[in-house]
Design an enzyme around this catalytic site. Structure first.
Site, mmCIF file in Angstrom:
data_model
loop_
_atom_site.group_PDB
_atom_site.id
_atom_site.type_symbol
_atom_site.label_atom_id
_atom_site.label_comp_id
_atom_site.label_asym_id
_atom_site.label_seq_id
_atom_site.Cartn_x
_atom_site.Cartn_y
_atom_site.Cartn_z
ATOM 1 N N CYS A 132 -10.798 4.012 -0.152
ATOM 2 C CA CYS A 132 -9.361 4.049 0.141
ATOM 3 C C CYS A 132 -9.119 3.140 1.332
ATOM 4 O O CYS A 132 -9.871 3.197 2.307
ATOM 5 C CB CYS A 132 -8.912 5.477 0.454
ATOM 6 S SG CYS A 132 -7.204 5.621 1.042
ATOM 7 N N GLU A 143 -1.439 8.973 8.165
ATOM 8 C CA GLU A 143 -0.025 8.578 8.151
ATOM 9 C C GLU A 143 0.755 9.236 9.291
ATOM 10 O O GLU A 143 1.765 8.709 9.740
ATOM 11 C CB GLU A 143 0.616 8.940 6.811
ATOM 12 C CG GLU A 143 0.186 8.054 5.642
ATOM 13 C CD GLU A 143 0.758 6.650 5.722
ATOM 14 O OE1 GLU A 143 1.898 6.490 6.189
ATOM 15 O OE2 GLU A 143 0.050 5.704 5.314
ATOM 16 N N CYS A 190 -4.402 -1.124 -2.012
ATOM 17 C CA CYS A 190 -4.488 0.313 -2.234
ATOM 18 C C CYS A 190 -5.447 0.539 -3.389
ATOM 19 O O CYS A 190 -5.215 0.023 -4.487
ATOM 20 C CB CYS A 190 -3.095 0.856 -2.569
ATOM 21 S SG CYS A 190 -3.040 2.575 -3.101
ATOM 22 N N HIS A 195 -7.062 3.298 3.603
ATOM 23 C CA HIS A 195 -6.786 4.045 4.835
ATOM 24 C C HIS A 195 -8.076 4.368 5.598
ATOM 25 O O HIS A 195 -8.078 4.479 6.832
ATOM 26 C CB HIS A 195 -6.087 5.380 4.528
ATOM 27 C CG HIS A 195 -4.622 5.290 4.240
ATOM 28 N ND1 HIS A 195 -4.120 4.755 3.071
ATOM 29 C CD2 HIS A 195 -3.531 5.681 4.953
ATOM 30 C CE1 HIS A 195 -2.799 4.827 3.084
ATOM 31 N NE2 HIS A 195 -2.423 5.394 4.212
ATOM 32 N N ASP A 202 0.860 -1.180 0.000
ATOM 33 C CA ASP A 202 0.000 0.000 0.000
ATOM 34 C C ASP A 202 0.894 1.227 0.000
ATOM 35 O O ASP A 202 2.097 1.143 0.258
ATOM 36 C CB ASP A 202 -0.920 0.004 1.231
ATOM 37 C CG ASP A 202 -1.850 1.220 1.262
ATOM 38 O OD1 ASP A 202 -2.288 1.658 0.182
ATOM 39 O OD2 ASP A 202 -2.138 1.738 2.354
ATOM 40 N N SER A 203 0.278 2.368 -0.257
ATOM 41 C CA SER A 203 1.007 3.633 -0.230
ATOM 42 C C SER A 203 1.342 4.061 1.193
ATOM 43 O O SER A 203 1.853 5.160 1.399
ATOM 44 C CB SER A 203 0.168 4.728 -0.899
ATOM 45 O OG SER A 203 -1.040 4.909 -0.189
#
Length: 259
Positions: A183, A151, A74, A185, A11-12
């Site tokens: 997403c 993040e 992602c 996240h 994932d990012s």
């Protein structure tokens, strides 16, 4: 057929751990190797070519560690790069897309909110998915700034709540009855989102569906773990390891790596 090689995920950043958790819950005996490319987060603001290049880099890193299947954990990488990944590498790939179908099938108001990154909302794959449901009104919102706050460990910050409130209020006013999180996240924001949304609005993310699809593909192709040897859960990040550690918990090993 058994195969004790790990499931690879990338994932990012740390968001894809929401997908890892769903996979680990469904298949606790499988070894996993998670790659958090937090140094390059968020992918959602990058060009398609940049996203493809990063996805190839991550894939090759995981293949060099003998992963038997790659989960692109992602949404932005899936919607922009999975076609290229599948044509370039022989390993099976599992993608993650916004769970539009279950929302569209069950919506009573025929109005669905979608909170996603710019990279996902602007992708061809995403728009093709929406075209299948002509009778549904989709209220799209790019989640500017959300990934960066996550993040940085700012999930419960006043800034996060204010951002979410500004994104969700227009959806509420549009009479949505489903909110699709586009997403990986964003599932970590569900407690905050629930403080804003009326209780009749259902929140949907892709984690369980991705886990079931991963299990199905493993059974049909490379095989599941044979259960005779311990299965390791390993996490690599090229940024702050303590942030990733806080998301996966103290029982798992997080290693800082350059990749």
């Amino acid at each position: 057929m058994h195969n004790n090689q790990p499931i690879g995920l990338f994932d990012s950043g740390i968001g894809g751990t929401s997908i890892w958790k769903a996979i680990h819950q469904l298949m606790p005996n499988e070894a996993t190797l998670f790659l958090a490319d937090s140094l390059n987060a968020p992918y959602g603001i990058k060009s398609k070519d940049e996203i493809i290049a990063l996805s190839c880099k991550n894939t090759e890193y995981l293949l060099n560690l003998n992963c038997k299947i790659i989960v692109v954990a992602c949404n932005t990488a899936t919607t922009n790069a999975i076609k290229e990944l599948r044509s370039k590498y022989e390993v099976p790939f599992i993608g993650i897309e916004p769970a539009i179908k279950p929302a569209a099938l069950h919506s009573q108001t025929q109005k669905i909110g979608i909170l996603a990154t710019k990279g996902t909302i602007n992708s061809t794959l995403f728009h093709n998915s929406l075209q299948q449901y002509q009778n549904v009104t989709f209220v799209e919102q790019i989640g500017h700034g959300l990934v960066e706050l996550i993040e940085n460990g700012q999930i419960n910050s006043p800034e996060m709540f204010d951002l979410l409130n500004s994104y969700l209020q227009p959806m509420i006013a549009s009479d949505i009855d489903y909110l699709v999180l586009g997403c990986s996240h964003y599932p970590y924001l569900i407690p905050q989102i629930k403080k804003i949304l009326p209780p009749h609005i259902t929140i949907i993310d892709s984690g369980e569906a991705v886990a079931r699809q991963t299990q199905k593909v493993l059974q049909e192709t490379c095989g599941l773990h044979d259960l005779t040897t311990p299965a390791e859960q390993i996490f690599y990040t090229n940024s702050q390891s303590e942030v990733l550690q806080s998301f996966v918990g103290p029982n798992y090993s997080v290693f800082p790596k350059k990749f």
